[in-house]
Design an enzyme around this catalytic site. Sequence first.
Site, PDB file in Angstrom:
ATOM      1  N   ARG A 151      44.025  -9.410  51.545  1.00 42.57           N
ATOM      2  CA  ARG A 151      44.793  -8.244  52.007  1.00 42.57           C
ATOM      3  C   ARG A 151      45.347  -7.567  50.758  1.00 42.57           C
ATOM      4  O   ARG A 151      46.093  -8.174  49.995  1.00 42.57           O
ATOM      5  CB  ARG A 151      45.920  -8.675  52.940  1.00 42.57           C
ATOM      6  CG  ARG A 151      46.944  -7.560  53.148  1.00 42.57           C
ATOM      7  CD  ARG A 151      47.901  -7.840  54.271  1.00 42.57           C
ATOM      8  NE  ARG A 151      47.227  -7.714  55.555  1.00 42.57           N
ATOM      9  CZ  ARG A 151      47.864  -7.560  56.707  1.00 42.57           C
ATOM     10  NH1 ARG A 151      49.184  -7.505  56.744  1.00 42.57           N
ATOM     11  NH2 ARG A 151      47.199  -7.440  57.838  1.00 42.57           N
ATOM     12  N   HIS A 209      40.970  -1.821  58.332  1.00 47.75           N
ATOM     13  CA  HIS A 209      41.453  -3.102  58.860  1.00 47.75           C
ATOM     14  C   HIS A 209      40.426  -3.619  59.879  1.00 47.75           C
ATOM     15  O   HIS A 209      40.677  -3.648  61.087  1.00 47.75           O
ATOM     16  CB  HIS A 209      42.823  -2.902  59.514  1.00 47.75           C
ATOM     17  CG  HIS A 209      43.600  -4.163  59.731  1.00 47.75           C
ATOM     18  ND1 HIS A 209      43.117  -5.414  59.405  1.00 47.75           N
ATOM     19  CD2 HIS A 209      44.851  -4.376  60.255  1.00 47.75           C
ATOM     20  CE1 HIS A 209      44.016  -6.326  59.704  1.00 47.75           C
ATOM     21  NE2 HIS A 209      45.074  -5.728  60.220  1.00 47.75           N
ATOM     22  N   GLN A 249      41.173  -6.366  62.621  1.00 44.39           N
ATOM     23  CA  GLN A 249      42.021  -5.864  63.697  1.00 44.39           C
ATOM     24  C   GLN A 249      41.181  -5.146  64.756  1.00 44.39           C
ATOM     25  O   GLN A 249      41.325  -5.403  65.960  1.00 44.39           O
ATOM     26  CB  GLN A 249      43.066  -4.894  63.114  1.00 44.39           C
ATOM     27  CG  GLN A 249      44.007  -4.336  64.158  1.00 44.39           C
ATOM     28  CD  GLN A 249      44.966  -5.383  64.687  1.00 44.39           C
ATOM     29  OE1 GLN A 249      45.638  -6.049  63.910  1.00 44.39           O
ATOM     30  NE2 GLN A 249      45.042  -5.534  66.003  1.00 44.39           N
ATOM     31  N   ASP A 291      49.925   3.301  65.875  1.00 35.53           N
ATOM     32  CA  ASP A 291      50.312   2.415  64.768  1.00 35.53           C
ATOM     33  C   ASP A 291      51.514   3.061  64.076  1.00 35.53           C
ATOM     34  O   ASP A 291      51.847   4.233  64.345  1.00 35.53           O
ATOM     35  CB  ASP A 291      49.121   2.256  63.802  1.00 35.53           C
ATOM     36  CG  ASP A 291      49.401   1.269  62.676  1.00 35.53           C
ATOM     37  OD1 ASP A 291      50.350   0.456  62.808  1.00 35.53           O
ATOM     38  OD2 ASP A 291      48.680   1.308  61.662  1.00 35.53           O
ATOM     39  N   CYS A 321      48.544  -2.398  66.877  1.00 35.12           N
ATOM     40  CA  CYS A 321      48.156  -3.576  66.082  1.00 35.12           C
ATOM     41  C   CYS A 321      49.346  -4.454  65.734  1.00 35.12           C
ATOM     42  O   CYS A 321      49.171  -5.622  65.402  1.00 35.12           O
ATOM     43  CB  CYS A 321      47.439  -3.122  64.826  1.00 35.12           C
ATOM     44  SG  CYS A 321      48.399  -1.974  63.825  1.00 35.12           S
ATOM     45  N   ARG A 334      43.412 -12.034  67.625  1.00 38.70           N
ATOM     46  CA  ARG A 334      43.108 -12.102  66.191  1.00 38.70           C
ATOM     47  C   ARG A 334      42.617 -13.524  65.865  1.00 38.70           C
ATOM     48  O   ARG A 334      41.689 -13.694  65.082  1.00 38.70           O
ATOM     49  CB  ARG A 334      44.365 -11.790  65.357  1.00 38.70           C
ATOM     50  CG  ARG A 334      44.892 -10.362  65.475  1.00 38.70           C
ATOM     51  CD  ARG A 334      43.996  -9.355  64.801  1.00 38.70           C
ATOM     52  NE  ARG A 334      43.788  -9.626  63.393  1.00 38.70           N
ATOM     53  CZ  ARG A 334      44.638  -9.306  62.409  1.00 38.70           C
ATOM     54  NH1 ARG A 334      45.750  -8.674  62.684  1.00 38.70           N
ATOM     55  NH2 ARG A 334      44.352  -9.587  61.153  1.00 38.70           N
TER      56      ARG A 334
END
Length: 309
Positions: free
Chosen positions: A103, A130, A133, A222, A262, A290
């Site tokens: 990340r 991402h 996700q 988001d 998310c 996830r």
Amino acid sequence: MKKDLVTEYDLEVEDFHSIFARSRSLKQFLKEGRPHGTLAGKTLGMIFEKASTRTRLSFEVGMYQLGGRALFLNTKDTQIGRGETVADTARIMSRYMDGIMIRTFAQKTVADLALYADIPVINGLTDLLHPCQILSDLFTIIERRGDYTGLKIAYIGDGNNIANSWINAAVRLPIQLTLACPEGYEPHPELLRKGKREAREGIDLFRDPVEAIEMADVVYTDVWASMGQEEEQEERAQIFKSYQINQELLEHAGKNVIVMHCLPAHRGEEITSEVIDGPHSVVLDQAENRLHVQKAILEILMKGDKSNG
Ligand code: CP
Ligand code: NVA
């Protein structure tokens, strides 16, 4: 050839299908208490240059459940933080480990890591994308709606990494994507151009959230200020005011709409508590999935013998 997940384009349509099918099985195995130690003896290195709750937990727990282990590497405590190159880091990690999850800020860092590593590299979020996700979110949509084919997904808010990953997904899979973003906060222009050209069911960008959300099957939002944009928080809160997912806006969506985020959420900004805690919200399923989806990704990428390249 080793396989990476740097962008959604690293996956063919069949890979998406295999990941979703395996995620379903792995979720079932866990529920039934059936052992599934398919990565026994394997190690995943996890490099974090940004904060995380879900990504760290789900990868770490996921590796444990698959019989392997995960090592958390904070860049500040490793030589990466003191300037060791990405290429050298990739080569060294390849001698100890079987996979890397990273990340970070720049997409190029992940691409370079994948280039120099002999082991699979997974993008755990960059400023641009991402992918883990969006794969988990698609799986959640399948669970809720049976299939994603032809569904209208409306993304409302900042044209950030999540928006960009939805655009890439809409090129690979038959979903109809609409976005509503304020001027100057649109998704990445090249990804959007490619998406508009290639997405079978179409990608449309609106200014007005009401237009984008009209009869949507899925409404997604988001945060307005992503990690690294904390200083713009207040300015963005003003600019994005009319993009909040609240009950009034949701009235324009389809009757059985599902609401996605998310997480982490800024309640009262991009989404109201009433909506995120309301009957249409599936945010906790998204977070749970996830784990299952990334286990499927880890298996598919890391099961092969390292010596096979
Ligand atoms: N959605 C997500 O990636 O959450 P974290 O930032 O907590 O990992
Ligand atoms: N757009 C958000 C996503 C967090 C999971 C960020 O990059 O901070």
